[in-house]
Structure formats: structure tokens, C-alpha cells
Design a protein around this motif. Structure first.
Motif, PDB file in Angstrom:
ATOM      1  N   PRO A  79       0.816  -1.209   0.000  1.00 19.89           N
ATOM      2  CA  PRO A  79       0.000   0.000   0.000  1.00 19.89           C
ATOM      3  C   PRO A  79       0.857   1.269   0.000  1.00 19.89           C
ATOM      4  CG  PRO A  79      -0.062  -1.045   2.148  1.00 19.89           C
ATOM      5  CD  PRO A  79       0.717  -1.944   1.255  1.00 19.89           C
ATOM      6  N   SER A  80       0.203   2.401  -0.293  1.00 18.80           N
ATOM      7  CA  SER A  80       0.934   3.667  -0.279  1.00 18.80           C
ATOM      8  C   SER A  80       1.349   3.992   1.154  1.00 18.80           C
ATOM      9  CB  SER A  80       0.052   4.787  -0.836  1.00 18.80           C
ATOM     10  OG  SER A  80      -1.101   4.921  -0.051  1.00 18.80           O
ATOM     11  N   GLY A  81       2.513   4.591   1.299  1.00 20.20           N
ATOM     12  CA  GLY A  81       3.040   4.871   2.627  1.00 20.20           C
ATOM     13  C   GLY A  81       3.944   3.770   3.135  1.00 20.20           C
ATOM     14  N   VAL A  82       4.036   2.682   2.392  1.00 15.36           N
ATOM     15  CA  VAL A  82       4.892   1.555   2.759  1.00 15.36           C
ATOM     16  C   VAL A  82       5.912   1.347   1.653  1.00 15.36           C
ATOM     17  CG1 VAL A  82       4.944  -0.925   3.231  1.00 15.36           C
ATOM     18  CG2 VAL A  82       3.055   0.445   4.070  1.00 15.36           C
ATOM     19  N   THR A  83       7.175   1.201   2.028  1.00 12.22           N
ATOM     20  CA  THR A  83       8.217   0.936   1.035  1.00 12.22           C
ATOM     21  C   THR A  83       8.750  -0.472   1.251  1.00 12.22           C
ATOM     22  OG1 THR A  83       9.916   1.870   2.470  1.00 12.22           O
ATOM     23  CG2 THR A  83       8.906   3.352   0.861  1.00 12.22           C
ATOM     24  N   ALA A  84       8.813  -1.230   0.174  1.00 13.94           N
ATOM     25  CA  ALA A  84       9.335  -2.590   0.220  1.00 13.94           C
ATOM     26  C   ALA A  84      10.547  -2.679  -0.696  1.00 13.94           C
ATOM     27  CB  ALA A  84       8.273  -3.586  -0.216  1.00 13.94           C
ATOM     28  N   THR A  85      11.601  -3.309  -0.214  1.00 18.25           N
ATOM     29  CA  THR A  85      12.786  -3.516  -1.033  1.00 18.25           C
ATOM     30  C   THR A  85      13.159  -4.985  -0.996  1.00 18.25           C
ATOM     31  OG1 THR A  85      14.229  -2.996   0.825  1.00 18.25           O
ATOM     32  CG2 THR A  85      13.699  -1.192  -0.654  1.00 18.25           C
ATOM     33  N   VAL A  86      13.507  -5.514  -2.172  1.00 20.63           N
ATOM     34  CA  VAL A  86      13.940  -6.903  -2.279  1.00 20.63           C
ATOM     35  C   VAL A  86      15.381  -6.882  -2.752  1.00 20.63           C
ATOM     36  CG1 VAL A  86      13.574  -9.095  -3.444  1.00 20.63           C
ATOM     37  CG2 VAL A  86      11.617  -7.706  -2.793  1.00 20.63           C
ATOM     38  N   ASN A  87      16.277  -7.454  -1.940  1.00 21.94           N
ATOM     39  CA  ASN A  87      17.691  -7.504  -2.267  1.00 21.94           C
ATOM     40  C   ASN A  87      18.127  -8.958  -2.194  1.00 21.94           C
ATOM     41  OD1 ASN A  87      20.345  -6.943  -2.721  1.00 21.94           O
ATOM     42  ND2 ASN A  87      20.726  -5.974  -0.746  1.00 21.94           N
ATOM     43  N   GLY A  88      18.094  -9.642  -3.327  1.00 21.53           N
ATOM     44  CA  GLY A  88      18.399 -11.068  -3.336  1.00 21.53           C
ATOM     45  C   GLY A  88      17.304 -11.841  -2.630  1.00 21.53           C
ATOM     46  N   GLN A  89      17.626 -12.468  -1.507  1.00 23.03           N
ATOM     47  CA  GLN A  89      16.648 -13.225  -0.739  1.00 23.03           C
ATOM     48  C   GLN A  89      16.121 -12.436   0.463  1.00 23.03           C
ATOM     49  OE1 GLN A  89      16.339 -15.355  -3.318  1.00 23.03           O
ATOM     50  NE2 GLN A  89      15.723 -16.848  -1.790  1.00 23.03           N
ATOM     51  N   ASP A  90      16.603 -11.211   0.658  1.00 27.54           N
ATOM     52  CA  ASP A  90      16.171 -10.383   1.781  1.00 27.54           C
ATOM     53  C   ASP A  90      15.041  -9.459   1.362  1.00 27.54           C
ATOM     54  OD1 ASP A  90      18.107 -11.412   3.532  1.00 27.54           O
ATOM     55  OD2 ASP A  90      19.609 -10.021   2.752  1.00 27.54           O
ATOM     56  N   VAL A  91      13.971  -9.448   2.173  1.00 28.14           N
ATOM     57  CA  VAL A  91      12.837  -8.558   1.937  1.00 28.14           C
ATOM     58  C   VAL A  91      12.754  -7.611   3.136  1.00 28.14           C
ATOM     59  CG1 VAL A  91      10.346  -8.418   1.592  1.00 28.14           C
ATOM     60  CG2 VAL A  91      11.609 -10.363   0.682  1.00 28.14           C
ATOM     61  N   ASN A  92      12.836  -6.294   2.873  1.00 29.59           N
ATOM     62  CA  ASN A  92      12.719  -5.276   3.918  1.00 29.59           C
ATOM     63  C   ASN A  92      11.477  -4.454   3.648  1.00 29.59           C
ATOM     64  OD1 ASN A  92      15.158  -5.985   5.162  1.00 29.59           O
ATOM     65  ND2 ASN A  92      16.318  -4.717   3.742  1.00 29.59           N
ATOM     66  N   VAL A  93      10.683  -4.228   4.677  1.00 27.48           N
ATOM     67  CA  VAL A  93       9.453  -3.455   4.554  1.00 27.48           C
ATOM     68  C   VAL A  93       9.464  -2.373   5.625  1.00 27.48           C
ATOM     69  CG1 VAL A  93       6.940  -3.541   4.574  1.00 27.48           C
ATOM     70  CG2 VAL A  93       8.222  -5.480   3.709  1.00 27.48           C
ATOM     71  N   LYS A  94       9.234  -1.131   5.187  1.00 30.32           N
ATOM     72  CA  LYS A  94       9.213  -0.005   6.119  1.00 30.32           C
ATOM     73  C   LYS A  94       7.880   0.697   5.981  1.00 30.32           C
ATOM     74  CE  LYS A  94      12.922   2.651   7.057  1.00 30.32           C
ATOM     75  NZ  LYS A  94      14.004   3.610   6.744  1.00 30.32           N
ATOM     76  N   GLY A  95       7.217   0.955   7.123  1.00 29.76           N
ATOM     77  CA  GLY A  95       5.907   1.592   7.101  1.00 29.76           C
ATOM     78  C   GLY A  95       5.734   2.543   8.266  1.00 29.76           C
ATOM     79  N   PRO A  96       4.502   3.007   8.481  1.00 31.71           N
ATOM     80  CA  PRO A  96       4.264   3.977   9.548  1.00 31.71           C
ATOM     81  C   PRO A  96       4.505   3.429  10.963  1.00 31.71           C
ATOM     82  CG  PRO A  96       2.202   3.345   8.480  1.00 31.71           C
ATOM     83  CD  PRO A  96       3.301   2.733   7.696  1.00 31.71           C
ATOM     84  N   LYS A  97       4.371   2.126  11.177  1.00 26.89           N
ATOM     85  CA  LYS A  97       4.549   1.554  12.521  1.00 26.89           C
ATOM     86  C   LYS A  97       5.966   1.075  12.789  1.00 26.89           C
ATOM     87  CE  LYS A  97      -0.052   0.313  13.751  1.00 26.89           C
ATOM     88  NZ  LYS A  97      -0.420   0.294  15.132  1.00 26.89           N
ATOM     89  N   GLY A  98       6.796   0.951  11.740  1.00 27.60           N
ATOM     90  CA  GLY A  98       8.167   0.498  11.959  1.00 27.60           C
ATOM     91  C   GLY A  98       8.736  -0.186  10.734  1.00 27.60           C
ATOM     92  N   GLU A  99       9.787  -0.968  10.974  1.00 27.82           N
ATOM     93  CA  GLU A  99      10.489  -1.643   9.886  1.00 27.82           C
ATOM     94  C   GLU A  99      10.688  -3.112  10.239  1.00 27.82           C
ATOM     95  OE1 GLU A  99      14.678  -1.220   7.408  1.00 27.82           O
ATOM     96  OE2 GLU A  99      14.165   0.275   8.920  1.00 27.82           O
ATOM     97  N   LEU A 100      10.445  -3.992   9.253  1.00 25.88           N
ATOM     98  CA  LEU A 100      10.617  -5.427   9.445  1.00 25.88           C
ATOM     99  C   LEU A 100      11.403  -6.013   8.279  1.00 25.88           C
ATOM    100  CD1 LEU A 100       7.048  -6.499  10.602  1.00 25.88           C
ATOM    101  CD2 LEU A 100       9.095  -6.483  11.987  1.00 25.88           C
ATOM    102  N   ALA A 101      12.094  -7.117   8.530  1.00 23.64           N
ATOM    103  CA  ALA A 101      12.864  -7.788   7.488  1.00 23.64           C
ATOM    104  C   ALA A 101      12.652  -9.296   7.598  1.00 23.64           C
ATOM    105  CB  ALA A 101      14.337  -7.457   7.634  1.00 23.64           C
ATOM    106  N   PHE A 102      12.801  -9.964   6.451  1.00 24.07           N
ATOM    107  CA  PHE A 102      12.652 -11.418   6.400  1.00 24.07           C
ATOM    108  C   PHE A 102      13.578 -11.959   5.319  1.00 24.07           C
ATOM    109  CE2 PHE A 102      10.341 -15.090   4.440  1.00 24.07           C
ATOM    110  CZ  PHE A 102      10.519 -15.979   5.477  1.00 24.07           C
ATOM    111  N   ARG A 103      14.277 -13.045   5.623  1.00 23.22           N
ATOM    112  CA  ARG A 103      15.138 -13.696   4.635  1.00 23.22           C
ATOM    113  C   ARG A 103      14.389 -14.907   4.092  1.00 23.22           C
ATOM    114  NH1 ARG A 103      19.948 -13.381   2.671  1.00 23.22           N
ATOM    115  NH2 ARG A 103      21.110 -15.211   2.023  1.00 23.22           N
ATOM    116  N   VAL A 104      14.074 -14.869   2.809  1.00 19.91           N
ATOM    117  CA  VAL A 104      13.327 -15.932   2.138  1.00 19.91           C
ATOM    118  C   VAL A 104      14.263 -17.106   1.864  1.00 19.91           C
ATOM    119  CG1 VAL A 104      11.930 -16.476   0.111  1.00 19.91           C
ATOM    120  CG2 VAL A 104      11.819 -14.215   1.106  1.00 19.91           C
ATOM    121  N   HIS A 105      13.729 -18.310   1.929  1.00 21.76           N
ATOM    122  CA  HIS A 105      14.508 -19.525   1.681  1.00 21.76           C
ATOM    123  C   HIS A 105      15.075 -19.513   0.259  1.00 21.76           C
ATOM    124  CE1 HIS A 105      15.549 -23.793   1.550  1.00 21.76           C
ATOM    125  NE2 HIS A 105      15.526 -23.727   2.876  1.00 21.76           N
ATOM    126  N   ASP A 106      16.218 -20.180   0.080  1.00 21.85           N
ATOM    127  CA  ASP A 106      16.896 -20.174  -1.223  1.00 21.85           C
ATOM    128  C   ASP A 106      16.103 -20.882  -2.319  1.00 21.85           C
ATOM    129  OD1 ASP A 106      19.029 -18.770  -0.202  1.00 21.85           O
ATOM    130  OD2 ASP A 106      20.136 -20.579   0.364  1.00 21.85           O
TER     131      ASP A 106
END
Length: 177
Positions: free
Chosen positions: A12-39
């Protein structure tokens, strides 16, 4: 084919998501979270959506496909709305209160149980018999709720103890004369 995995995750708008290889970072109004996806799973971000696909058609890759998509969806939901669990306490003299950075529980033991509130988790006690646990990480919110419930789980005869708000306790009949 995974029905869940096929659906792309809308960012959604107001949320930025970045995918760097297998790492997914999401930043929004409540904070920032990250997850490493399986290979065994490929993640890509385009047109405001995060899509997840299995790398091969092996059983392992397909089984991780839907789970990876759900984890990314939980990241987006966590930074926008957050997650919460509600616990209810039943029993004579059983109560809870937040004192500083600790949750103090009176659960029928000879002493009060003191639970230190972890970082990133917020605990509120509107009533002495209700506990509301909230945060942006679904796994941590559920883990904290499970740890608090574990201090005195509900028993089947009178239903005394700490239970989830939507939980049904199967009641047993007592001894007969």
C-alpha cells in the motif's frame, strides 16, 4: 500449485518494500521489518507488488512457496496495522497489571509472577482480567501471548487460568458420588 503463493502481495501507499536477493525489507508507519526468504524461492518486487515463485518444481520448493508469501504479507500487514492478541484471566483472585516494564500476574501461586515486557511489544491491561498484547511482528506477539498463557493454562474442570479470548475450553464433568 499453491493457491496462496500465486497471489502477489500488494504494497500500500506509505509503505516501502525492497527486495535484495533473498532479503525482503518493509518499512511503514509503525516500523520496519525484514525477512530472509529460503533459497528455494524467488522473490521479486515490481509494479508495487511483491511476487513469490518457486525456483524449481521440487516438493520442498513448492512447500516453502506459500509460507514465504504469507511471511511477506505479514511484514506488510505488521508495518501498516500491526497485530494483537487478547488474553482473558478467570479465577478468584486472578488478576494482571502492568507496572513499568513488567507485567505482574496474580495467578493463585504464593508469589506474583513477573514477566518482563520484551522490546517491540506493548502490553495493556484495560481490566484486571484482560491482557492486550500488540506489536508489529506476528511471531513475537504470538510467542509472548503463549508464554503468558503458559504460567497458568486453563484447566478443564472450572476453566480457571489464562486463555485466549476466542479459545473454547472443553469442560469435564467432576467426580460423581
Amino acid at each position: 500449485m499453491s493457491r496462496i503463493g500465486k497471489k502477489p502481495v500488494d504494497v500500500p501507499s506509505g509503505v516501502t518494500a525492497t527486495v535484495n536477493g533473498q532479503d525482503v525489507n518493509v518499512k511503514g508507519p509503525k516500523g520496519e521489518l525484514a525477512f530472509r526468504v529460503h533459497d528455494e524461492v524467488v522473490v521479486e518486487f515490481k509494479d508495487g507488488k511483491v511476487s513469490v515463485q518457486p525456483r524449481t518444481e521440487s516438493k520442498g520448493a513448492r512447500s516453502k512457496w506459500g509460507m514465504s508469501r504469507t511471511m511477506v504479507s505479514n511484514l506488510v500487514e505488521g508495518v501498516t496495522k500491526g497485530f494483537e492478541k487478547k488474553l482473558e484471566i478467570s479465577g478468584v483472585g486472578y488478576r494482571a497489571a502492568v507496572q513499568g516494564k513488567e507485567l505482574v500476574l496474580a495467578l493463585g501461586y504464593s508469589h506474583d509472577v513477573k514477566y518482563p515486557i520484551p522490546e517491540g511489544i506493548e502490553i495493556k491491561c484495560a481490566k484486571p482480567t484482560e491482557i492486550l498484547i500488540s506489536g508489529i511482528d506476528k511471531q513475537r506477539v504470538g510467542q509472548v501471548a503463549a508464554e503468558i498463557r503458559e504460567f497458568r493454562g486453563p484447566e478443564p474442570y472450572k476453566g480457571k487460568g489464562v486463555k485466549y479470548a476466542n479459545e473454547f475450553i472443553f469442560r469435564k464433568e467432576g467426580k460423581k458420588k
